[in-house]
Design a protein around this motif. Structure first.
Motif, PDB file in Angstrom:
ATOM      1  N   ILE A   1     -14.369  11.112  10.867  1.00 24.47           N
ATOM      2  CA  ILE A   1     -13.227  10.289  10.474  1.00 24.47           C
ATOM      3  C   ILE A   1     -13.424   9.839   9.036  1.00 24.47           C
ATOM      4  N   VAL A   2     -12.443  10.152   8.200  1.00 27.70           N
ATOM      5  CA  VAL A   2     -12.482   9.723   6.801  1.00 27.70           C
ATOM      6  C   VAL A   2     -11.443   8.625   6.645  1.00 27.70           C
ATOM      7  N   ASP A   3     -11.902   7.454   6.241  1.00 29.93           N
ATOM      8  CA  ASP A   3     -10.984   6.348   5.996  1.00 29.93           C
ATOM      9  C   ASP A   3     -10.751   6.220   4.496  1.00 29.93           C
ATOM     10  N   ASN A   4      -9.487   6.224   4.125  1.00 30.80           N
ATOM     11  CA  ASN A   4      -9.090   6.142   2.719  1.00 30.80           C
ATOM     12  C   ASN A   4      -8.832   4.702   2.294  1.00 30.80           C
ATOM     13  N   ALA A   5      -9.859   3.863   2.419  1.00 26.40           N
ATOM     14  CA  ALA A   5      -9.818   2.464   1.958  1.00 26.40           C
ATOM     15  C   ALA A   5      -8.770   1.628   2.680  1.00 26.40           C
ATOM     16  N   SER A   6      -8.785   1.703   4.003  1.00 24.73           N
ATOM     17  CA  SER A   6      -7.856   0.878   4.781  1.00 24.73           C
ATOM     18  C   SER A   6      -8.097  -0.602   4.517  1.00 24.73           C
ATOM     19  N   SER A   7      -7.012  -1.364   4.512  1.00 21.18           N
ATOM     20  CA  SER A   7      -7.126  -2.808   4.322  1.00 21.18           C
ATOM     21  C   SER A   7      -6.862  -3.558   5.630  1.00 21.18           C
ATOM     22  N   ASP A   8      -6.640  -2.831   6.708  1.00 18.91           N
ATOM     23  CA  ASP A   8      -6.450  -3.453   8.012  1.00 18.91           C
ATOM     24  C   ASP A   8      -7.753  -3.345   8.807  1.00 18.91           C
ATOM     25  N   GLU A   9      -7.672  -3.442  10.110  1.00 14.88           N
ATOM     26  CA  GLU A   9      -8.869  -3.437  10.957  1.00 14.88           C
ATOM     27  C   GLU A   9      -9.368  -2.040  11.316  1.00 14.88           C
ATOM     28  N   THR A  10      -8.843  -0.999  10.700  1.00 14.17           N
ATOM     29  CA  THR A  10      -9.176   0.373  11.076  1.00 14.17           C
ATOM     30  C   THR A  10     -10.675   0.638  11.078  1.00 14.17           C
ATOM     31  N   VAL A  11     -11.360   0.354  10.003  1.00 16.34           N
ATOM     32  CA  VAL A  11     -12.785   0.684   9.903  1.00 16.34           C
ATOM     33  C   VAL A  11     -13.605  -0.077  10.935  1.00 16.34           C
ATOM     34  N   SER A  12     -13.404  -1.377  11.043  1.00 14.69           N
ATOM     35  CA  SER A  12     -14.186  -2.160  12.003  1.00 14.69           C
ATOM     36  C   SER A  12     -13.875  -1.727  13.440  1.00 14.69           C
ATOM     37  N   ALA A  13     -12.631  -1.377  13.713  1.00 16.49           N
ATOM     38  CA  ALA A  13     -12.259  -0.938  15.058  1.00 16.49           C
ATOM     39  C   ALA A  13     -12.881   0.417  15.392  1.00 16.49           C
ATOM     40  N   ILE A  14     -12.914   1.320  14.433  1.00 13.10           N
ATOM     41  CA  ILE A  14     -13.558   2.625  14.660  1.00 13.10           C
ATOM     42  C   ILE A  14     -15.040   2.412  14.941  1.00 13.10           C
ATOM     43  N   ARG A  15     -15.692   1.595  14.131  1.00 12.56           N
ATOM     44  CA  ARG A  15     -17.128   1.335  14.328  1.00 12.56           C
ATOM     45  C   ARG A  15     -17.392   0.745  15.714  1.00 12.56           C
ATOM     46  N   ALA A  16     -16.549  -0.190  16.131  1.00 11.65           N
ATOM     47  CA  ALA A  16     -16.758  -0.866  17.413  1.00 11.65           C
ATOM     48  C   ALA A  16     -16.426   0.026  18.604  1.00 11.65           C
TER      49      ALA A  16
END
Length: 153
Positions: free
Chosen positions: A43-58
């Motif tokens: 999964i490549v995240d393009n600098a999301s400013s919402d909860e996307t990254v933390s939700a993927i990690r969790a």
């Protein structure tokens, strides 16, 4: 698909905000009819400013998460993931699935695509039938062709 050895499948996904769409996509991937141990998620995240990254990690800690500090766009982000897959896999017998984060997979899609490639080993690419999300019975894409001389699909 008796007798078909299922290859390692690298699923590549690009996100930018819109965790709800990404979550639906990953949930449909998680319940797909394909052995979980034969799937690697990139999964490549393009600098999301919402909860996307933390939700993927969790929610998906086993996923390979690449965090860009800028919105690199779809093609660049896919190339980032592809380079990492190829660097780790070399010339192995694995496959890559490039997936939009707003895709909802039919549970049989992965096995169907792998079987299609097994039937035509000279094929370099396959694509599924795609339906509109808002009208699940309405066809959006059902195949195409390639003109290598004109470089048109």
């Amino acid at each position: 698909m008796p007798g078909l050895k299922l290859p390692m499948l690298h699923v590549l996904l690009v996100t930018w905000n819109h965790w709800a769409d990404t979550s639906e996509c990953l949930t449909s991937l998680a319940v797909a009819d394909y052995p979980a141990e034969r799937i690697q998620w990139w999964i490549v995240d393009n600098a999301s400013s919402d909860e996307t990254v933390s939700a993927i990690r969790a929610t998906y800690p086993a996923a390979h998460l690449i965090e860009n500090t800028w919105n690199a766009g779809f093609a660049h982000a896919m190339n980032q993931a592809l380079q990492l897959v190829l660097a780790g896999d070399g010339a192995g017998e694995s496959l890559c699935l490039l997936l939009n984060n707003d895709t909802i997979l039919d549970p049989a899609m992965l096995r169907t695509l792998v079987a299609a490639l097994a039937e035509k080993p000279d094929a370099g690419i396959v694509a599924p039938t795609i339906y509109y999300a808002s009208e699940r019975a309405r066809l959006w894409y059902a195949g195409g062709g390639l003109d290598p001389v004109a470089c048109r699909a």
